[in-house]
Design a protein around this motif. Structure first.
Motif, PDB file in Angstrom:
ATOM      1  N   ALA A   1     -73.516  43.531 -23.096  1.00  0.00           N
ATOM      2  CA  ALA A   1     -73.632  44.372 -24.138  1.00  0.00           C
ATOM      3  C   ALA A   1     -72.505  44.038 -25.226  1.00  0.00           C
ATOM      4  CB  ALA A   1     -73.206  46.159 -23.774  1.00  0.00           C
ATOM      5  N   SER A   2     -71.441  43.395 -24.742  1.00  0.00           N
ATOM      6  CA  SER A   2     -70.302  42.936 -25.972  1.00  0.00           C
ATOM      7  C   SER A   2     -70.919  41.772 -26.501  1.00  0.00           C
ATOM      8  CB  SER A   2     -69.026  42.418 -25.022  1.00  0.00           C
ATOM      9  OG  SER A   2     -69.374  41.105 -24.712  1.00  0.00           O
ATOM     10  N   MET A   3     -72.036  41.054 -26.081  1.00  0.00           N
ATOM     11  CA  MET A   3     -72.406  40.038 -26.851  1.00  0.00           C
ATOM     12  C   MET A   3     -73.226  40.597 -28.053  1.00  0.00           C
ATOM     13  SD  MET A   3     -73.868  37.785 -23.636  1.00  0.00           S
ATOM     14  CE  MET A   3     -74.590  36.546 -24.181  1.00  0.00           C
ATOM     15  N   TYR A   4     -73.904  41.736 -27.987  1.00  0.00           N
ATOM     16  CA  TYR A   4     -74.677  42.112 -29.068  1.00  0.00           C
ATOM     17  C   TYR A   4     -73.321  42.540 -30.120  1.00  0.00           C
ATOM     18  CZ  TYR A   4     -78.831  43.078 -26.946  1.00  0.00           C
ATOM     19  OH  TYR A   4     -80.054  42.974 -26.246  1.00  0.00           O
ATOM     20  N   ILE A   5     -72.446  43.200 -29.563  1.00  0.00           N
ATOM     21  CA  ILE A   5     -71.452  43.825 -30.651  1.00  0.00           C
ATOM     22  C   ILE A   5     -70.677  42.744 -31.366  1.00  0.00           C
ATOM     23  CG2 ILE A   5     -69.367  45.380 -30.946  1.00  0.00           C
ATOM     24  CD1 ILE A   5     -70.623  46.876 -28.370  1.00  0.00           C
ATOM     25  N   SER A   6     -70.157  41.732 -30.514  1.00  0.00           N
ATOM     26  CA  SER A   6     -69.244  40.796 -30.862  1.00  0.00           C
ATOM     27  C   SER A   6     -70.029  39.757 -31.924  1.00  0.00           C
ATOM     28  CB  SER A   6     -68.394  40.080 -29.688  1.00  0.00           C
ATOM     29  OG  SER A   6     -69.533  39.277 -28.886  1.00  0.00           O
ATOM     30  N   ASN A   7     -71.115  39.507 -31.789  1.00  0.00           N
ATOM     31  CA  ASN A   7     -71.767  38.591 -32.698  1.00  0.00           C
ATOM     32  C   ASN A   7     -71.895  39.715 -34.123  1.00  0.00           C
ATOM     33  OD1 ASN A   7     -72.644  35.973 -31.780  1.00  0.00           O
ATOM     34  ND2 ASN A   7     -73.483  37.051 -30.161  1.00  0.00           N
ATOM     35  N   ILE A   8     -72.207  40.642 -34.017  1.00  0.00           N
ATOM     36  CA  ILE A   8     -72.082  41.686 -35.365  1.00  0.00           C
ATOM     37  C   ILE A   8     -70.582  41.595 -35.791  1.00  0.00           C
ATOM     38  CG2 ILE A   8     -72.712  43.667 -36.363  1.00  0.00           C
ATOM     39  CD1 ILE A   8     -74.923  44.079 -34.172  1.00  0.00           C
ATOM     40  N   VAL A   9     -69.842  41.705 -35.275  1.00  0.00           N
ATOM     41  CA  VAL A   9     -68.279  41.782 -35.658  1.00  0.00           C
ATOM     42  C   VAL A   9     -68.129  40.226 -36.169  1.00  0.00           C
ATOM     43  CG1 VAL A   9     -65.942  41.514 -34.633  1.00  0.00           C
ATOM     44  CG2 VAL A   9     -67.681  43.486 -33.799  1.00  0.00           C
ATOM     45  N   GLY A  10     -68.825  39.497 -35.431  1.00  0.00           N
ATOM     46  CA  GLY A  10     -68.297  37.760 -35.998  1.00  0.00           C
ATOM     47  C   GLY A  10     -68.753  37.565 -37.119  1.00  0.00           C
ATOM     48  N   VAL A  11     -70.274  38.108 -37.512  1.00  0.00           N
ATOM     49  CA  VAL A  11     -70.832  37.726 -38.876  1.00  0.00           C
ATOM     50  C   VAL A  11     -69.787  38.505 -39.999  1.00  0.00           C
ATOM     51  CG1 VAL A  11     -72.838  38.252 -40.286  1.00  0.00           C
ATOM     52  CG2 VAL A  11     -73.044  37.558 -38.073  1.00  0.00           C
ATOM     53  N   ILE A  12     -69.487  39.640 -39.868  1.00  0.00           N
ATOM     54  CA  ILE A  12     -68.781  40.445 -40.888  1.00  0.00           C
ATOM     55  C   ILE A  12     -67.318  39.713 -40.895  1.00  0.00           C
ATOM     56  CG2 ILE A  12     -67.701  42.667 -41.317  1.00  0.00           C
ATOM     57  CD1 ILE A  12     -69.894  44.144 -39.511  1.00  0.00           C
ATOM     58  N   LEU A  13     -66.598  39.589 -39.938  1.00  0.00           N
ATOM     59  CA  LEU A  13     -65.418  38.941 -39.857  1.00  0.00           C
ATOM     60  C   LEU A  13     -65.519  37.612 -40.537  1.00  0.00           C
ATOM     61  CD1 LEU A  13     -63.648  39.535 -36.443  1.00  0.00           C
ATOM     62  CD2 LEU A  13     -62.757  40.464 -38.848  1.00  0.00           C
ATOM     63  N   VAL A  14     -66.333  36.548 -40.188  1.00  0.00           N
ATOM     64  CA  VAL A  14     -66.594  35.489 -40.581  1.00  0.00           C
ATOM     65  C   VAL A  14     -66.579  35.238 -42.196  1.00  0.00           C
ATOM     66  CG1 VAL A  14     -68.733  34.947 -40.279  1.00  0.00           C
ATOM     67  CG2 VAL A  14     -67.190  33.084 -40.452  1.00  0.00           C
ATOM     68  N   LEU A  15     -67.413  36.224 -42.491  1.00  0.00           N
ATOM     69  CA  LEU A  15     -67.582  36.338 -44.074  1.00  0.00           C
ATOM     70  C   LEU A  15     -66.444  36.913 -44.915  1.00  0.00           C
ATOM     71  CD1 LEU A  15     -71.193  37.897 -44.516  1.00  0.00           C
ATOM     72  CD2 LEU A  15     -70.347  35.790 -45.547  1.00  0.00           C
ATOM     73  N   ALA A  16     -65.674  37.769 -44.231  1.00  0.00           N
ATOM     74  CA  ALA A  16     -64.485  38.193 -44.704  1.00  0.00           C
ATOM     75  C   ALA A  16     -63.273  37.215 -44.852  1.00  0.00           C
ATOM     76  CB  ALA A  16     -63.744  39.698 -44.258  1.00  0.00           C
ATOM     77  N   THR A  17     -63.367  36.311 -43.866  1.00  0.00           N
ATOM     78  CA  THR A  17     -62.235  35.489 -43.728  1.00  0.00           C
ATOM     79  C   THR A  17     -62.489  34.071 -44.329  1.00  0.00           C
ATOM     80  OG1 THR A  17     -62.833  34.945 -41.695  1.00  0.00           O
ATOM     81  CG2 THR A  17     -61.255  36.823 -41.923  1.00  0.00           C
ATOM     82  N   VAL A  18     -63.507  33.914 -44.829  1.00  0.00           N
ATOM     83  CA  VAL A  18     -63.881  32.536 -45.158  1.00  0.00           C
ATOM     84  C   VAL A  18     -62.611  31.844 -45.970  1.00  0.00           C
ATOM     85  CG1 VAL A  18     -65.094  31.039 -46.802  1.00  0.00           C
ATOM     86  CG2 VAL A  18     -66.305  32.233 -44.704  1.00  0.00           C
ATOM     87  N   PRO A  19     -62.418  32.778 -47.059  1.00  0.00           N
ATOM     88  CA  PRO A  19     -61.259  32.040 -48.088  1.00  0.00           C
ATOM     89  C   PRO A  19     -59.949  31.443 -47.226  1.00  0.00           C
ATOM     90  CG  PRO A  19     -62.000  33.956 -48.982  1.00  0.00           C
ATOM     91  CD  PRO A  19     -62.780  33.835 -47.586  1.00  0.00           C
ATOM     92  N   LEU A  20     -59.527  32.548 -46.283  1.00  0.00           N
ATOM     93  CA  LEU A  20     -58.372  32.208 -45.328  1.00  0.00           C
ATOM     94  C   LEU A  20     -58.416  31.069 -44.639  1.00  0.00           C
ATOM     95  CD1 LEU A  20     -55.781  33.666 -44.598  1.00  0.00           C
ATOM     96  CD2 LEU A  20     -57.116  34.574 -42.660  1.00  0.00           C
ATOM     97  N   PHE A  21     -59.668  30.897 -43.882  1.00  0.00           N
ATOM     98  CA  PHE A  21     -59.668  29.711 -43.101  1.00  0.00           C
ATOM     99  C   PHE A  21     -59.920  28.422 -43.975  1.00  0.00           C
ATOM    100  CE2 PHE A  21     -60.924  33.141 -39.966  1.00  0.00           C
ATOM    101  CZ  PHE A  21     -59.895  32.783 -39.099  1.00  0.00           C
ATOM    102  N   ALA A  22     -60.490  28.641 -45.032  1.00  0.00           N
ATOM    103  CA  ALA A  22     -60.898  27.290 -45.886  1.00  0.00           C
ATOM    104  C   ALA A  22     -59.143  26.757 -46.579  1.00  0.00           C
ATOM    105  CB  ALA A  22     -61.711  27.803 -47.041  1.00  0.00           C
ATOM    106  N   ALA A  23     -58.297  27.839 -46.711  1.00  0.00           N
ATOM    107  CA  ALA A  23     -57.165  27.648 -47.097  1.00  0.00           C
ATOM    108  C   ALA A  23     -56.256  26.866 -45.786  1.00  0.00           C
ATOM    109  CB  ALA A  23     -56.331  28.920 -47.418  1.00  0.00           C
TER     110      ALA A  23
END
Lengths: 501, 163
Positions: A361-383
């Motif tokens: 069940a966590s795999m469903y949720i954490s992948n959705i969490v992942g998509v949102i988080l990764v889009l939100a944090t791209v500038p941070l990690f690129a920096a």
């Protein structure tokens, strides 16, 4: 209870504030290790395992698996923005992702990558949900010979289906098996292959080996190239994100095909890296405008990303149901399970349904969490990638050595990390695959025990591996996986002398 | 000095082959035969060692074949410049491990990061020192305070009252 009810129970376990927080932490840490060179998913998970001893196993596996998904997402970010694959499995994403980002469409490239990665992962989890009950029922009929046959199948599949030379895969596998047999033998109780070194009495921890092979090894490879990051603009424009999402249904055929390739490669020990390359290759062949690939074609991003993530998630199924991981990261996680005192395999489904279904069940949720988080944090990690290597490199080195030390508080392990770092670098350079080595280290004891028990049952006759339909069919599939792919390759080479990879 | 692919391939194959021999030697000491109650302890490592030697020989032969077939202008496997980078970085790693064993992880790490930022990153010494010490303090807070996992300490920490 059907799979659906069990899944709902799983969601009940996964959706608690504590677990949601662990997912966010795991995904964020995964993004960090995915973005940084030298820290990949296998050794990121290895570094984290000693810190999970205080958590209960369900929380621990949620944290570790979330980190794995995060690392897969992070690897794509650097592939697209910097043309540097953060993970081996995102190499194929650089082919079209970087050109698209260079032409000023970095938001589109990133959104395509993350969305198709998320879809791929969800396809993988759905397959796991459907197959989990069946796979574990099937595996309940297994005895020692069947288990040995399954391990044999896993090893054979690596040799036969891997992209590396079979002899090199063999070297990698056997070195792993030998490393696993150092120390106390659990069957006979004898001390083996220590050659009088008291440091080796406790055996060699696979976590230390993974940290050396993947961490220091990858860092050496980065140093050799002389780091030059040349990134493209990394601002995310929200309107482009939605426009790209609206564009996604157009690539349904590529998505579906790539997802299926990934699922197949994830369940059989092909692994995410092979899956993403294969999927990219097939997408290029299937495309009518084949020449345009490599210049920023959207299908060139969708195909490898979908396959990469569906393979990554599906690798969890054989690990849980049979105790046979099909990727290096899954092997490390399985080692973690054994350290927490759980035995992966069919009994896990019967005795610890909370653990298994909480994870699924966590795999469903954490992948959705992942998509949102990764889009939100791209500038941070690129920096983060713009920090000079002279600073970030030694920090990664320090984290690797600290991580290795926390495994067993042994100073000898620090030398092992250094040694295996050099080995990992050399093996990588010479195209020796590393995943079989890790798999063999984790499975070595279990394979040997199963072999030993089978031999006791049969009084030393190898005939026991062909004694009933179940075990003989597994052995035959194993032998076929060992021989057939290479025969096919040989045939193709004879017909067409100039072979193209 | 450059390293050619053949040299690297042959040396690796030889090394893995020797590892196989060592394993067989160790297994032979334990006994690799069959007893009343099943295979002896050395049984599995012995045959795995044999497989390893076989695969290593195969790799050695393949390396030779590729070497004979190679044309004159082969791309160097490790050009001089890259080899130097690897050697420098490995030497730094070696010194780091030795220093860590003597002085503990915190001092070793702070020293290594400071040195690298100062000499290779071109930062001024005070800034570099700040980065190195800051990282060590962060390690201490995460491992000892948050997770209660003690890391290796040297002779300096007790002087500061940290055990």
């Amino acid at each position: 209870m059907g799979n659906f009810d069990l899944l709902m129970t799983g969601f009940g376990i996964a959706i608690t504030p504590m677990h949601l927080m662990l997912m966010v932490c795991g995904v964020l840490m995964g993004l960090v290790v995915g973005v940084l060179p030298g820290l990949g998913a296998p050794n990121g998970v290895s570094l984290l395992i000693p810190l999970t001893f205080t958590l209960d196993p369900t929380s621990a596996i949620i944290l570790l698996s979330s980190m794995y998904w995060g690392a897969l997402f992070g690897g794509s970010t650097t592939s697209i923005l910097f043309n540097i694959p953060g993970e081996p499995s995102s190499v194929a994403t650089t082919f079209d992702g970087y050109p698209m980002a260079q032409s000023g469409q970095s938001t589109r490239a990133l959104t395509l990558a993350f969305m198709s990665a998320g879809i791929g992962a969800l396809m993988g989890v759905i397959v796991i949900t459907l197959l989990a009950g069946w796979a574990s029922n099937f595996a309940l009929r297994f005895g020692a010979p069947e288990y040995f046959a399954v391990y044999f199948l896993a090893f054979a599949a690596f040799i036969g289906m891997g992209s590396a030379s079979p002899a090199k895969t063999m070297v990698s596998l056997t070195v792993g098996l030998l490393l696993a047999s150092v120390g106390m033998d659990t069957v006979t109780g004898e001390i083996r292959l220590t050659y009088g070194f008291s440091e080796l009495l406790g055996g060699i921890s696979f976590l230390v080996v993974v940290i050396g092979l993947f961490g220091i090894g990858e860092l050496l490879a980065t140093v050799q190239e002389g780091l030059r990051f040349r990134g493209v603009a990394s601002r995310i424009h929200l309107r482009d994100v939605f426009r790209t999402i609206a564009e996604l249904p157009r690539y349904w055929a590529t998505t579906l095909r790539s997802g299926l390739i990934g699922i197949w490669m994830g369940i059989t020990p092909g692994g995410p890296t092979a899956a993403s390359f294969m999927s990219y290759g097939i997408a290029r062949q299937a495309s009518r405008k084949g020449a345009a690939f490599g210049t920023g074609r959207p299908e060139g991003i969708v195909a490898p990303e979908t396959a990469d993530h569906s393979a990554g998630t599906c690798a969890m199924l054989p690990m849980l149901a049979l105790g046979v991981p099909s990727s290096a990261t899954a092997a490390v996680m399985m080692g973690g399970l054994m350290i927490w005192g759980l035995t992966p395999g069919p009994m896990l489904f019967a005795t610890k349904p909370d653990f298994v279904w909480g994870l699924i069940a966590s795999m469903y949720i954490s992948n959705i969490v992942g998509v949102i988080l990764v889009l939100a944090t791209v500038p941070l990690f690129a920096a983060m990638l713009r920090i000079p290597f002279a600073i970030i490199g030694p920090m990664i080195v320090a984290i690797c050595f600290v991580g290795a030390y926390t495994v067993g508080s042994s100073t000898f392990d620090l030398w092992l990390v250094l040694l295996f770092g050099l080995v990992g670098y050399l093996f990588n350079k010479l195209d020796y695959p590393l995943a079989p080595l890790v798999l063999a280290m984790v499975l070595g004891h279990k394979a040997e025990n199963a072999f030993h028990q089978s031999m006791l049952l049969s009084d030393g006759s190898l005939g026991i591996f062909f004694a009933n339909p179940l075990v003989s069919s597994i052995m035959v599939v194993g032998l076929a996986l060992l021989i057939v792919p290479k025969l096919l390759q040989l045939g193709a080479r004879l017909r067409r002398p100039a072979t193209v990879e | 000095m450059t390293v050619r692919r053949f040299h690297a391939e042959a040396a690796t194959a030889a090394a893995t082959g020797i590892l196989g021999l060592i394993a067989i030697y160790g297994a032979a000491e334990l006994g690799f035969g069959w007893e009343d109650h099943g295979p002896q302890a050395g049984y599995f490592p012995f045959y795995v060692g044999l497989l390893l030697i076989g695969a290593s020989l195969w790799n050695l032969i393949r390396a030779f074949v590729a070497y004979r077939a190679a044309t004159a202008e082969e791309e160097p496997f490790l050009p001089r410049e890259q080899l130097m980078r690897i050697c420098k970085f490995s030497a730094a790693l070696l010194i780091f491990v030795a220093a860590t064993l003597m002085l503990g992880i915190y001092v070793g790490t702070a020293g290594y990061i400071t040195w690298s930022a100062w000499r290779q990153g071109g930062y001024r010494l005070p800034v570099s020192l700040g980065i190195g010490l800051g990282f060590s303090v962060a390690l201490y807070l995460i491992f000892e305070t948050l997770f209660r996992i003690p890391l290796l300490k040297g002779p300096i920490e007790p002087l500061l009252g940290i055990y």
